[in-house]
Design a protein around this motif. Structure first.
Motif, PDB file in Angstrom:
ATOM      1  N   ILE A  51      -8.726  -3.247 -10.740  1.00 59.11           N
ATOM      2  CA  ILE A  51      -7.276  -3.588 -10.251  1.00 59.11           C
ATOM      3  C   ILE A  51      -6.053  -5.224 -10.647  1.00 59.11           C
ATOM      4  O   ILE A  51      -4.978  -5.178 -10.885  1.00 59.11           O
ATOM      5  CB  ILE A  51      -7.460  -3.749  -8.205  1.00 59.11           C
ATOM      6  N   GLU A  78       0.448  -2.921  -0.056  1.00 56.48           N
ATOM      7  CA  GLU A  78       1.185  -1.685  -0.840  1.00 56.48           C
ATOM      8  C   GLU A  78       2.768  -1.573  -1.524  1.00 56.48           C
ATOM      9  O   GLU A  78       2.268  -1.256  -2.387  1.00 56.48           O
ATOM     10  CB  GLU A  78       1.359  -0.296   0.756  1.00 56.48           C
ATOM     11  N   PHE A  81       1.963  -3.574  -4.704  1.00 54.61           N
ATOM     12  CA  PHE A  81       0.798  -3.086  -6.065  1.00 54.61           C
ATOM     13  C   PHE A  81       2.084  -1.747  -6.508  1.00 54.61           C
ATOM     14  O   PHE A  81       2.480  -1.332  -7.462  1.00 54.61           O
ATOM     15  CB  PHE A  81      -0.099  -2.064  -5.658  1.00 54.61           C
ATOM     16  N   ASN A  82       3.401  -0.890  -5.450  1.00 51.80           N
ATOM     17  CA  ASN A  82       4.009  -0.261  -5.725  1.00 51.80           C
ATOM     18  C   ASN A  82       5.063  -1.049  -6.829  1.00 51.80           C
ATOM     19  O   ASN A  82       5.545  -0.633  -8.175  1.00 51.80           O
ATOM     20  CB  ASN A  82       4.690  -0.006  -4.500  1.00 51.80           C
ATOM     21  N   GLY A  85       3.398  -1.715 -10.145  1.00 49.91           N
ATOM     22  CA  GLY A  85       3.237  -0.426 -10.995  1.00 49.91           C
ATOM     23  C   GLY A  85       2.268   0.114 -11.223  1.00 49.91           C
ATOM     24  O   GLY A  85       1.645   0.678 -11.839  1.00 49.91           O
ATOM     25  N   ILE A  86       1.367  -0.385  -9.498  1.00 58.39           N
ATOM     26  CA  ILE A  86      -0.148  -0.505 -10.197  1.00 58.39           C
ATOM     27  C   ILE A  86      -0.791   0.632  -8.934  1.00 58.39           C
ATOM     28  O   ILE A  86       0.094   0.449  -8.094  1.00 58.39           O
ATOM     29  CB  ILE A  86      -0.952  -1.610  -9.936  1.00 58.39           C
ATOM     30  N   ASN A  87      -1.291   1.766  -9.261  1.00 59.11           N
ATOM     31  CA  ASN A  87      -1.472   2.640  -8.605  1.00 59.11           C
ATOM     32  C   ASN A  87      -3.001   2.543  -8.310  1.00 59.11           C
ATOM     33  O   ASN A  87      -4.065   3.185  -8.744  1.00 59.11           O
ATOM     34  CB  ASN A  87      -1.788   3.954  -9.333  1.00 59.11           C
ATOM     35  N   VAL A  88      -3.377   1.662  -7.144  1.00 59.82           N
ATOM     36  CA  VAL A  88      -4.403   0.987  -6.763  1.00 59.82           C
ATOM     37  C   VAL A  88      -5.773   2.496  -6.360  1.00 59.82           C
ATOM     38  O   VAL A  88      -6.898   2.353  -6.722  1.00 59.82           O
ATOM     39  CB  VAL A  88      -4.340   0.274  -5.085  1.00 59.82           C
ATOM     40  N   GLU A  89      -5.001   3.711  -5.478  1.00 61.62           N
ATOM     41  CA  GLU A  89      -5.965   4.200  -5.543  1.00 61.62           C
ATOM     42  C   GLU A  89      -6.684   5.466  -6.600  1.00 61.62           C
ATOM     43  O   GLU A  89      -7.684   5.863  -6.545  1.00 61.62           O
ATOM     44  CB  GLU A  89      -5.478   5.798  -4.409  1.00 61.62           C
ATOM     45  N   GLU A  90      -5.186   5.440  -7.850  1.00 58.88           N
ATOM     46  CA  GLU A  90      -6.221   5.802  -8.283  1.00 58.88           C
ATOM     47  C   GLU A  90      -7.031   5.067  -9.258  1.00 58.88           C
ATOM     48  O   GLU A  90      -7.877   5.547 -10.130  1.00 58.88           O
ATOM     49  CB  GLU A  90      -4.761   6.206  -9.792  1.00 58.88           C
ATOM     50  N   LYS A  93     -10.129   5.434  -7.856  1.00 65.26           N
ATOM     51  CA  LYS A  93     -11.261   6.331  -8.058  1.00 65.26           C
ATOM     52  C   LYS A  93     -11.958   7.021  -8.988  1.00 65.26           C
ATOM     53  O   LYS A  93     -12.910   7.361  -9.475  1.00 65.26           O
ATOM     54  CB  LYS A  93     -10.176   8.010  -8.101  1.00 65.26           C
TER      55      LYS A  93
END
Length: 109
Positions: A51, A78, A81-82, A85-90, A93
């Motif tokens: 991250i 949140e 990170f938005n 441009g960082i998709n933390v959930e992705e 995963k």
């Protein structure tokens, strides 16, 4: 007390599921506990690198300011990170899937 990026109990549950699927190089309950803790720390470190390693120098400065202010509102992070441009959930995963594949030796079943 250690600081974990992701809830420690969630990391522990994930590691416990992996441990159930693989023979381990441990002989005692103490060795198992130590091994488990090492894996939790390793996974947390890997998630953190995945991250925070994507942040620019300016973004690193900005998030460090949030940490310095002891910001605890998840909406602020949140939003950060938005905007970055960082998709933390992705990332979570993908990182956890990669960790599991490596832990299990390429087998994920």
């Amino acid at each position: 007390m250690d600081d974990y990026l992701i809830d420690r109990s969630a990391l522990g549950e994930f590691i416990d599921e992996l441990i159930k699927k693989k023979s381990l190089p441990v002989n005692t309950a103490e060795e198992l506990t130590n091994f488990r803790e090492e894996q939790i720390r390793a996974l947390d470190d890997r998630i953190g690198m995945a991250i925070f390693g994507r942040l620019t120098e300016d973004q690193n400065r900005e998030i460090n300011e949030l940490f310095d202010r002891n910001e605890s509102n998840p909406d602020i992070f949140e939003d950060f990170f938005n905007r970055a441009g960082i998709n933390v959930e992705e990332i979570l995963k993908e990182t956890m899937e990669d960790f599991a594949k490596e832990f299990l030796g390429g087998q994920n079943e």
